[in-house]
Scaffold this motif. Structure first.
Motif, short mmCIF file in Angstrom:
data_model
loop_
_atom_site.label_atom_id
_atom_site.label_comp_id
_atom_site.label_asym_id
_atom_site.label_seq_id
_atom_site.Cartn_x
_atom_site.Cartn_y
_atom_site.Cartn_z
N GLU A 124 -6.25 11.81 -11.14
CA GLU A 124 -7.13 11.17 -12.13
C GLU A 124 -6.46 9.91 -12.69
O GLU A 124 -7.09 8.86 -12.83
N TYR A 125 -5.19 10.04 -13.03
CA TYR A 125 -4.41 8.91 -13.54
C TYR A 125 -4.39 7.77 -12.52
O TYR A 125 -4.61 6.60 -12.87
N MET A 126 -4.11 8.10 -11.27
CA MET A 126 -4.05 7.08 -10.22
C MET A 126 -5.40 6.40 -10.00
O MET A 126 -5.45 5.20 -9.78
N ALA A 127 -6.49 7.17 -10.10
CA ALA A 127 -7.82 6.60 -9.93
C ALA A 127 -8.14 5.58 -11.02
O ALA A 127 -8.80 4.56 -10.76
N LYS A 128 -7.63 5.81 -12.24
CA LYS A 128 -7.85 4.86 -13.32
C LYS A 128 -6.94 3.65 -13.18
O LYS A 128 -7.35 2.52 -13.41
N LYS A 129 -5.69 3.89 -12.82
CA LYS A 129 -4.72 2.80 -12.71
C LYS A 129 -4.99 1.92 -11.48
O LYS A 129 -4.82 0.71 -11.52
N TYR A 130 -5.38 2.57 -10.38
CA TYR A 130 -5.63 1.85 -9.12
C TYR A 130 -7.00 2.26 -8.59
O TYR A 130 -7.10 3.03 -7.64
N PRO A 131 -8.09 1.77 -9.20
CA PRO A 131 -9.43 2.13 -8.74
C PRO A 131 -9.69 1.64 -7.31
O PRO A 131 -9.09 0.67 -6.87
N GLY A 132 -10.60 2.36 -6.65
CA GLY A 132 -10.99 1.89 -5.32
C GLY A 132 -10.52 2.65 -4.22
O GLY A 132 -9.88 3.37 -3.79
N ASP B 28 0.85 -1.19 0.00
CA ASP B 28 0.00 0.00 0.00
C ASP B 28 0.89 1.23 0.00
O ASP B 28 1.96 1.24 0.61
N MET B 29 0.40 2.29 -0.66
CA MET B 29 1.14 3.54 -0.73
C MET B 29 0.14 4.69 -0.85
O MET B 29 -1.00 4.48 -1.23
N MET B 30 0.59 5.88 -0.51
CA MET B 30 -0.27 7.06 -0.63
C MET B 30 -0.56 7.35 -2.10
O MET B 30 0.28 7.12 -2.95
N ARG B 31 -1.76 7.87 -2.38
CA ARG B 31 -2.11 8.24 -3.76
C ARG B 31 -1.34 9.47 -4.21
O ARG B 31 -0.91 9.56 -5.34
N THR B 32 -1.22 10.43 -3.34
CA THR B 32 -0.42 11.62 -3.61
C THR B 32 0.13 12.09 -2.28
O THR B 32 -0.39 11.74 -1.23
N GLY B 33 1.17 12.88 -2.34
CA GLY B 33 1.74 13.36 -1.09
C GLY B 33 2.97 14.20 -1.33
O GLY B 33 3.36 14.46 -2.48
N PHE B 34 3.59 14.61 -0.23
CA PHE B 34 4.77 15.45 -0.32
C PHE B 34 5.57 15.34 0.97
O PHE B 34 5.10 14.81 1.97
N SER B 35 6.78 15.89 0.90
CA SER B 35 7.63 15.98 2.08
C SER B 35 8.42 17.28 2.01
O SER B 35 9.06 17.55 1.00
N PRO B 36 8.34 18.10 3.06
CA PRO B 36 9.14 19.33 3.10
C PRO B 36 10.57 19.01 3.53
O PRO B 36 10.94 19.19 4.67
#
Length: 143
Positions: free
Chosen positions: A135-143, A72-80
């Motif tokens: 949007e890309y992630m939702a298509k590639k990894y639905p759910g 499992d991994m985050m769909r989007t994110g960042f690190s300062p």
């Protein structure tokens, strides 16, 4: 090949996201982190979670590689990070290069976008990149 669940180094934690952001130095980097966190929460529809000790993620997905490794991994994110704001939002969406050309001062890693300061880039283009990546992630990894 049998599926394998190995222990990932980067996992969601229960650490306090606001406390982490409030401890970011210097102040301008903390302010940038707050702006990106607000933007990613709005675009993803997910509350922020700490992933590992220094990554802030929004949403998650389950992946399975051809090798059978999964996790499992985050769909989007960042690190300062110390040297740059590292954004995890560079998937395989269409016209990525055109948007990056309009973004402003940045560099790229394998799946990361590095920005020293938000004042160096067009924040509206960043928002579009994050939205298209989600949007890309939702298509590639639905759910």
């Amino acid at each position: 090949m049998a599926k394998t669940q190995t222990e990932n180094k980067t996992v969601a934690t229960t650490a306090d996201v606001q406390a982490f952001i409030n401890a970011v130095e210097p102040e301008w980097k903390r302010d940038d982190a707050k702006i990106v966190a607000t933007m990613m929460e709005r675009l993803s529809g997910h509350k922020p979670k700490m992933w590992g000790p220094s990554m802030i993620g929004f949403g998650q997905y389950h992946y399975v590689y051809d090798s059978g490794r999964e996790g499992d991994m985050m769909r989007t994110g960042f690190s300062p990070r110390k040297t740059a704001l590292t954004l995890y939002c560079i998937g395989g969406f269409k016209n990525k290069e055109k948007l990056l050309a309009k973004l402003g001062k940045h560099s790229l890693g394998k799946s990361c976008l590095y920005v020293k300061r938000l004042s160096d880039i067009d924040i509206n283009i960043l928002e579009e990149i994050i939205a298209k990546d989600l949007e890309y992630m939702a298509k590639k990894y639905p759910g």
